[in-house]
Design a protein around this motif. Structure first.
Motif, mmCIF file in Angstrom:
data_model
loop_
_atom_site.group_PDB
_atom_site.id
_atom_site.type_symbol
_atom_site.label_atom_id
_atom_site.label_comp_id
_atom_site.label_asym_id
_atom_site.label_seq_id
_atom_site.Cartn_x
_atom_site.Cartn_y
_atom_site.Cartn_z
ATOM 1 N N ARG A 177 0.856 -1.188 0.000
ATOM 2 C CA ARG A 177 0.000 0.000 0.000
ATOM 3 C C ARG A 177 0.891 1.236 0.000
ATOM 4 N NH1 ARG A 177 -2.471 -0.332 4.736
ATOM 5 N NH2 ARG A 177 -4.390 -1.367 4.065
ATOM 6 N N CYS A 178 0.594 2.147 -0.930
ATOM 7 C CA CYS A 178 1.363 3.392 -1.029
ATOM 8 C C CYS A 178 1.195 4.185 0.270
ATOM 9 C CB CYS A 178 0.867 4.200 -2.225
ATOM 10 S SG CYS A 178 1.601 5.843 -2.312
ATOM 11 N N THR A 179 2.299 4.650 0.814
ATOM 12 C CA THR A 179 2.234 5.389 2.084
ATOM 13 C C THR A 179 1.669 6.805 1.888
ATOM 14 O OG1 THR A 179 4.506 6.115 1.774
ATOM 15 C CG2 THR A 179 4.161 4.132 3.130
ATOM 16 N N GLU A 180 1.648 7.294 0.665
ATOM 17 C CA GLU A 180 1.126 8.638 0.391
ATOM 18 C C GLU A 180 -0.374 8.603 0.074
ATOM 19 O OE1 GLU A 180 2.714 11.808 0.053
ATOM 20 O OE2 GLU A 180 4.443 10.863 1.049
ATOM 21 N N CYS A 181 -0.783 7.826 -0.944
ATOM 22 C CA CYS A 181 -2.156 7.897 -1.444
ATOM 23 C C CYS A 181 -2.999 6.690 -1.045
ATOM 24 C CB CYS A 181 -2.172 8.083 -2.965
ATOM 25 S SG CYS A 181 -1.777 6.587 -3.901
ATOM 26 N N ALA A 182 -2.392 5.677 -0.425
ATOM 27 C CA ALA A 182 -3.097 4.497 0.086
ATOM 28 C C ALA A 182 -3.563 3.538 -1.010
ATOM 29 C CB ALA A 182 -4.280 4.877 0.977
ATOM 30 N N TRP A 195 7.633 2.621 -7.569
ATOM 31 C CA TRP A 195 7.074 3.925 -7.866
ATOM 32 C C TRP A 195 5.556 3.779 -7.879
ATOM 33 C CZ3 TRP A 195 10.230 8.242 -9.004
ATOM 34 C CH2 TRP A 195 9.530 9.411 -9.333
ATOM 35 N N CYS A 196 4.839 4.645 -7.163
ATOM 36 C CA CYS A 196 3.387 4.520 -7.114
ATOM 37 C C CYS A 196 2.803 4.706 -8.514
ATOM 38 C CB CYS A 196 2.783 5.533 -6.148
ATOM 39 S SG CYS A 196 0.988 5.369 -6.029
ATOM 40 N N ARG A 197 1.857 3.849 -8.908
ATOM 41 C CA ARG A 197 1.275 3.912 -10.248
ATOM 42 C C ARG A 197 0.030 4.785 -10.327
ATOM 43 N NH1 ARG A 197 0.022 -1.382 -11.675
ATOM 44 N NH2 ARG A 197 1.197 -2.476 -10.081
ATOM 45 N N ASN A 198 -0.335 5.416 -9.234
ATOM 46 C CA ASN A 198 -1.315 6.500 -9.318
ATOM 47 C C ASN A 198 -0.591 7.660 -10.010
ATOM 48 O OD1 ASN A 198 -2.830 8.784 -8.889
ATOM 49 N ND2 ASN A 198 -3.107 8.458 -6.688
ATOM 50 N N PRO A 199 -1.052 8.104 -11.191
ATOM 51 C CA PRO A 199 -0.265 9.077 -11.973
ATOM 52 C C PRO A 199 -0.104 10.437 -11.279
ATOM 53 C CG PRO A 199 -2.450 8.795 -12.939
ATOM 54 C CD PRO A 199 -2.317 7.751 -11.865
ATOM 55 N N ARG A 200 -0.928 10.695 -10.274
ATOM 56 C CA ARG A 200 -0.808 11.969 -9.563
ATOM 57 C C ARG A 200 -0.144 11.809 -8.202
ATOM 58 N NH1 ARG A 200 -4.998 11.709 -12.660
ATOM 59 N NH2 ARG A 200 -5.215 13.305 -14.285
ATOM 60 N N CYS A 201 0.556 10.719 -8.003
ATOM 61 C CA CYS A 201 1.252 10.459 -6.737
ATOM 62 C C CYS A 201 2.708 10.171 -7.067
ATOM 63 C CB CYS A 201 0.622 9.255 -6.036
ATOM 64 S SG CYS A 201 1.442 8.811 -4.488
ATOM 65 N N GLU A 202 3.612 10.784 -6.324
ATOM 66 C CA GLU A 202 5.036 10.580 -6.628
ATOM 67 C C GLU A 202 5.735 9.735 -5.574
ATOM 68 O OE1 GLU A 202 6.957 14.201 -7.667
ATOM 69 O OE2 GLU A 202 5.756 14.367 -9.507
ATOM 70 N N SER A 203 4.929 9.062 -4.782
ATOM 71 C CA SER A 203 5.490 8.280 -3.685
ATOM 72 C C SER A 203 6.367 7.141 -4.186
ATOM 73 C CB SER A 203 4.358 7.719 -2.841
ATOM 74 O OG SER A 203 4.866 6.776 -1.933
ATOM 75 N N THR A 204 7.398 6.846 -3.383
ATOM 76 C CA THR A 204 8.233 5.679 -3.657
ATOM 77 C C THR A 204 8.305 4.771 -2.431
ATOM 78 O OG1 THR A 204 10.193 6.937 -3.018
ATOM 79 C CG2 THR A 204 9.660 6.855 -5.367
HETATM 80 ZN ZN LIG Z 1 0.574 6.689 -4.191
#
Ligand SMILES: [Zn+2]
Lengths: 398, 141
Positions: free
Chosen positions: B22-27, B37-46
């Motif tokens: 689970r992405c720590t930024e966008c969940a 690399w998060c595959r939500n195109p508007r999230c830059e979380s790694t």
């Molecule tokens: Zn994300």
């Protein structure tokens, strides 16, 4: 309708679909020469060659557009090669169109050809546990019909489709393909015959799942100026092309994936990927789906054709069975779908298929689809979807 | 259950549970796991948390394999058709595939029905049993 962003289709050709067991290059050359003859353009006048590829025929250097250029006789034409699974053919068309609209090419040849092994599509060999296409076969035993079966069962549960509906699609397309000289299967079938064929991926039966075929298709594209100088006053034009990718999150399970994207953080968009494909082509062409005279869609399964009715805007979601039962999508109906006979009558020749859809529409719009002509056809749309987020749609008019 | 997962990192056969991140930024949840690399195109979380996915879900759709799939599938000998289920996991917002449990046919499945994750043997070779996740319908009480 034709605009400054349109290109003309002045030639179309095919090698008949079948299981001929010969080299794909040979089929491609037959289709290319037929398209050139149809256009009345000499091969040596072609300034751009776009090839549509499939990896199954060899490594990328060999299956490229240049392979066809060499087989036709090196002429110095510029070249491109496209791989986009089932959408490869339209990516090649899009590549040629871009060259023409940019003024870098005047007249281009697009070719796609395939030779296929028997049976289910299977992934390329070797152990590749980081490739989802390899994994889905190894871990799940999930073939392409598995995914078609999931979509079909979903239609049964959500929209009340019946096995007779699915069979009726096959019956319709078989009747359409009967008089198409390029179709592989030219035999009428009855609902009873379809329903008596063995179950493959419940609720889909053997006669409802498209086979794999050898075949080739080619088109000659040119600028509107070139067409006029060439003496073609009223050419068929390509007015819109879509090769869009999905938007995140893609909430529909698709080949070859194990899972959809998660929609827990971002809600899915208004359109599914499949419905976004034709939508983008309509937008580019400035055409409303209700103006469409005929459609060539990717009926990988009989049930999938019903999904396409909705996805290309011929009816609202949930209305496809009604549209089918009304007879609207049969020849003689309001908007015939797959007048060529579709994949049901052709079988799939991957890199050729999307080009074949465009060739069929070209003949329909010229009124030359003898034996399966849609009377008064003015606007045609094609649509397909393949693995790995590839899909395409083309809007043509005359 | 003795044996090893047929594919590494997809599930823990002992729980049993599918393994994702689970992405720590966008969940956004990823299955199979995503760690670069998060595959939500508007999230830059790694950065990602390791998570076990829900062990129960709702049938989105189902089908079966009446014909033996080609390699690299390793079929039973003689071949026994099996059902495949697409299961909606509400908490993760995903639909995930799996074979249905041994003996479960399409007649036992319904869109909207509840299923739970189990571990079974996919095939056995010289190295022992290869384990896989499967879905079994939850009988209504
Ligand atoms: Zn994300």
């Amino acid at each position: 309708m034709a605009s400054k962003r349109s290109v003309a289709v002045i030639g179309a050709g095919m090698h008949p679909w079948g299981k001929w067991g010969r080299n794909f290059v040979e089929y491609g050359v037959v289709a290319a020469r037929a398209a050139l003859a149809d256009a009345g353009v000499a091969w040596t006048d072609i300034d751009f060659v776009a090839g549509a590829d499939t990896i199954r025929n060899g490594y990328p250097g060999f299956i490229a557009g240049a392979t066809f250029a060499q087989a036709l006789g090196w002429s110095g034409a510029r070249v491109s090669s496209s791989y986009a699974a089932c959408a490869s053919g339209v990516q090649a068309i899009a590549s040629a169109r871009a060259q023409i609209l940019a003024g870098l090419s005047e007249v281009a040849l697009v070719v796609g050809a395939d030779t296929t092994p028997k049976g289910f599509f299977k992934p390329v060999g070797g152990d590749r546990p980081d490739d989802p296409d390899w994994l889905r076969f190894h871990v799940l035993g999930a073939t392409n019909p598995t995914y078609f079966g999931l979509y079909a069962q979903r239609r049964v549960a959500i929209h009340g489709a019946t096995e007779e509906d699915f069979a009726q699609v096959k019956v319709k397309n078989a009747a359409h393909g009967l008089n198409n000289p390029y179709a592989r299967y030219r035999k009428e079938v009855t609902i009873e015959e379809v329903l008596a064929s063995p179950m493959v991926a419940d609720p889909l039966r053997l006669l409802e799942i498209c086979a794999t075929s050898d075949g080739a298709a080619a088109v000659v594209l040119c600028s509107l100026d070139y067409a006029k100088r060439h003496g073609i006053a009223n050419p068929v034009t390509i007015d819109g092309i879509s090769t869009v990718t999905p938007t995140f999150p893609n909430a529909v399970i698709e080949m070859p994936n194990f899972a959809t994207d998660s929609s827990v953080a971002v809600a899915p968009g208004e359109r599914t990927f499949r419905s976004s494909i034709a939508h983008a082509a309509y937008e580019e062409a400035g055409i409303d789906p209700k103006d469409v005279s005929l459609a060539e869609v990717y009926d990988l399964s009989s049930a999938l054709e019903l999904d396409w009715y909705e996805d290309i805007g011929l009816c609202e979601v949930g209305e496809a069975e009604h549209l089918l039962r009304s007879g609207a999508t049969a020849l003689g109906g309001r908007v015939p779908v797959n007048p060529s006979g579709g994949l049901s009558s052709f079988g799939e020749a991957i890199p050729a298929q999307a080009i074949a859809q465009v060739a069929e529409c070209t003949w329909q719009l010229r009124g030359e689809a003898t034996g399966h002509q849609v009377e008064g056809a003015k606007v045609a749309v094609t649509a397909n979807q393949g693995l790995f987020g590839h899909g395409s749609s083309v809007v043509l008019s005359r | 259950m003795a044996g090893v997962p047929v594919v590494e990192g997809f599930f823990d056969p002992s729980v049993p549970a599918l393994l994702g991140t689970r992405c720590t930024e966008c969940a956004t949840v990823f299955f199979p796991a995503e760690r670069s690399w998060c595959r939500n195109p508007r999230c830059e979380s790694t950065t990602f948390d390791e998570v076990e996915l829900s062990r129960e879900g709702t049938v989105w759709s189902f089908t079966d394999a009446q014909y033996q799939p080609p390699p690299p599938y390793v079929p039973a000998d003689p071949y026994v058709p099996f059902a495949i289920v697409a299961v909606e996991l509400a908490a993760e917002g995903i639909v995930v595939l799996g074979q249905a449990a041994d003996g479960v046919t399409v007649a036992d499945l319904a869109v909207g029905g509840r299923v739970k994750l189990i571990t079974e043997t996919l095939y056995s070779d010289d190295d022992g049993d290869k384990l896989v996740w499967r879905w079994r319908p939850i009988k209504e009480a």
